[in-house]
Design an enzyme around this catalytic site. Structure first.
Site, PDB file in Angstrom:
ATOM      1  N   THR A   1      12.442  21.439  58.568  1.00 39.33           N
ATOM      2  CA  THR A   1      13.015  22.801  58.737  1.00 39.33           C
ATOM      3  C   THR A   1      13.466  23.267  57.659  1.00 39.33           C
ATOM      4  OG1 THR A   1      13.948  21.454  60.697  1.00 39.33           O
ATOM      5  CG2 THR A   1      15.036  23.680  60.330  1.00 39.33           C
TER       6      THR A   1
ATOM      7  N   LYS B   1      30.013  15.167  53.486  1.00 34.64           N
ATOM      8  CA  LYS B   1      30.341  16.403  52.794  1.00 34.64           C
ATOM      9  C   LYS B   1      31.773  16.565  52.191  1.00 34.64           C
ATOM     10  CE  LYS B   1      27.151  18.450  56.133  1.00 34.64           C
ATOM     11  NZ  LYS B   1      27.175  19.093  57.643  1.00 34.64           N
TER      12      LYS B   1
END
Lengths: 432, 432
Positions: A14, A206
């Protein structure tokens, strides 16, 4: 400086396809920025024969990483293959071959960011990873350039689009967790195996990256306390609504007195908190700095083209550094060891829901227990449960230490009038 | 590289004091970033004797700009004195003396940014102005670094805290414009003479700066169409609420087919638009990029310390460039002339309110007029007015060209059944 910079791309999924598309569509913009052509020369793929969505006529596909790593024409590597060990090896080899690296790989950077950064510095190479956190949101540069002169104290992130989509559906449309997850999967916002997203692991990676950059600390992925949303009941979201609270999966990083708290957990936010308005698959990072006060960075957390813009902002920075001959100097190392706060140093408000036996004086047993522990209440909701002669009580406390709150929970469970403690969640006020 | 970098400060008002305070409080953080001490050596003030809120024991105050401009020890100038002509002269002199400049002066940069940039480039000096737009929000670096690889199409800003505070009070508390302005003045969010804020001039300056950076165009301040909020009636805000719309003073910059529209005007936003949640004195810039989609940068638009963090982010960037010997290379010049769109090229939805005589068939005269012009309606509200036998009609159109809408307004006013067109405003949908 050459007239053209050649890129080697690891991975054509992607994000890789988005990178190729962005470079093709924005040739003129890129040229205007860096003063030379930018092109992808070679792409490492698993299957050369596979049909591709993007134009790859003048790009060489290969299954041999050395075709890229040993090509002297290639100055920059973009790593968007995902996974950890193979990517780690390729990036290490690339840096040792004096190639600069832009990667979107949060798993890798969360685990091996400091190690790879050191290899980059030793080779005078740039290693950038803007796309690893919150896709199209330029939060890493926001922290390390925009807010560089401030002392950041607290950072709260909605950094996982899948869980934010699920919680939005549960909150706004009354969907159960299972139904909302199914819809997210149907729309492509959640994967067939959603574990990493819904259990908070993706967000934890993250938050480790953000906490390192925001506080200049050494934070390991293991330092992040993780709770996901798979156990969240729509009942709690509905009670939250009555109390003016909205639930989000919040990554929290808090730094004070050189001590650190990093966690990912379902959290109730006050209606007035800026993060409350962040809905569906969107991401946002709320940053509280000593001097700047409240700021927030909002945008798409994933997607082919949004993530590609972040990757390419790294590539533009690398090429600008190449033109000036100053690669390998952007990184500013840590100042502090990441010493974690203990439970008596972590303060918050809490929401909890319990079932109480419908006896005279039952509620006052609860209040005196909390009174003894010095914990006061901000809000109370009581609803009779038709079944089993139980009452359902929802309480929001004032600020309390985690240790104190945990003690209260334990003692609550021991009270004969308490049938069960159903759930409890952190509560964040209006962000001030 | 020296062990210490000396700064000359022009102006010791709100922002200047914030800069001194920030440098004093964040010495260690700054040292960690740039590897040397950072200190303010000399400050240009109007009155040396005046009492100051900040510690200035080891700083020289002067009324003579040459004490700074001719001091070979001083490498960096921070200009926070405000005003245009004097600041322009000092910054020009500073750049010609090879000193780098960080300024918070939006009036100056809006008018003379390109001219000063050229002088900076000729002298291989940095000229940065992050603080000139939206105080503590790092939006200029967000555009020129974070979103650098994208093609930005549309930018909408709440870039004036005073007017946002006033409109929030009118919308949430039903205050009249006058009462809200008075409260803003009492709280220090509005000046005694609020003209530049409430008439949109301050926002226009910031939009000129943003449009230049976002689209790489030459935009003059005169290119910005300006309407303020002093004529906004609380009635319209209340009708807006019924239609699901919230009014904000929006700076709009739109670029397509190399043609440009830049304006500041009171605008109704759909409830779901990310900017709707930006309240009180806060600022936010919503950026729509071709690849990234929707992003937003949110934070304080003014204030001593928030603005100082932006100024000091420029100073850190300047010192990092000094260490690498690459000052004067950050600026990327314009690509396009700023050709403005004509009224037939500017499209939007519109809200308007009119008083209609209470006659049979009056409303159908309105609908057939708009029908002839090919303008269709998205929402209609009709309320009987008790006085004068008039009906009040509020209409939200579908998207229409400005030219077409202006023709419709003119023809409306000529219709005998129309008593008056009371107000009209742009409407922005959900931001997609």
């Amino acid at each position: 400086m050459k007239n053209s910079v050649s890129i080697g791309l690891f991975g054509l999924g992607t994000v890789g396809s988005g990178v190729i598309q962005l470079i093709q569509n924005h040739q003129e913009e890129l040229f205007h920025q860096v003063g030379c052509d930018v092109k992808v020369k070679t792409v490492l793929v698993r299957d050369i024969e596979k049909d591709r969505d993007v134009q790859i006529a003048d790009i060489e596909l290969t299954t041999d990483p050395d075709k890229i790593l040993q090509d002297p024409e290639i100055d920059i590597i973009i790593e968007v293959m995902g996974g950890v060990e193979e990517a780690r090896q390729h990036i290490t080899d690339a840096l040792n071959a004096k190639k600069h690296v832009a990667t979107a790989n949060k798993d890798l950077i969360a685990l091996y960011g400091p190690e790879l950064q050191q290899i980059a510095t030793e080779n005078s190479c740039d290693l950038f990873y803007e796309a690893s956190v919150a896709g199209g949101v330029p939060i890493l540069r926001g922290l390390s350039d925009g807010l560089v002169s401030d002392r950041i104290q607290k950072l709260m992130g909605i950094v996982n689009g899948t869980t934010n989509y699920i919680l939005t559906k549960m909150d706004e449309d009354g969907f159960s967790y299972e139904k909302a997850l199914k819809e997210a999967q149907d729309l492509g916002f959640a994967e067939a195996d959603p574990t990493a997203d819904v259990e908070g692991l993706d967000a934890a990676r993250k938050m480790a990256i953000l906490a390192r950059l925001a506080f200049f600390t050494n934070v390991e992925l293991d330092d992040v306390e993780v709770n996901g949303i798979s156990q969240v009941a729509v009942e709690d979201l509905n009670y939250g609504k009555k109390l003016g609270l909205t639930m989000k999966l919040i990554g929290l990083a808090h730094f004070e007195n050189q001590q650190l708290e990093v966690s990912v957990q379902p959290t109730f936010l006050a209606k007035s908190h800026p993060l409350t308005a962040v809905k569906n698959e969107y991401n946002a990072i709320y940053v509280n700095g000593e001097a700047v006060g409240e700021t927030m960075f909002y945008g798409p957390g994933a997607g082919s083209l949004p993530t590609a813009t972040a990757v390419m902002s790294d590539v533009v920075a690398i090429i600008k550094n190449m033109r000036l001959g100053v690669n390998g100097h952007s990184f500013v190392g840590p100042r502090f060891e990441g010493v974690l706060k203990t439970a008596d140093q972590r303060y918050s408000q809490y929401y909890f829901r319990l079932h109480l036996k419908d006896e005279v004086g039952a509620f006052s047993k609860i209040t005196s227990l909390f009174n003894e522990l010095g914990i006061s209440f901000e809000q109370i909701l009581q609803t009779p449960l038709s079944k089993d002669e139980l009452a359902e009580i929802i309480i929001v406390t004032h600020t309390v230490s985690l240790e104190n709150f945990q003690t209260a929970l334990m003692k609550l469970r021991d009270l004969p009038v308490v049938d069960d403690v159903i759930s409890y969640y952190r509560v964040e006020g209006d962000g001030k």
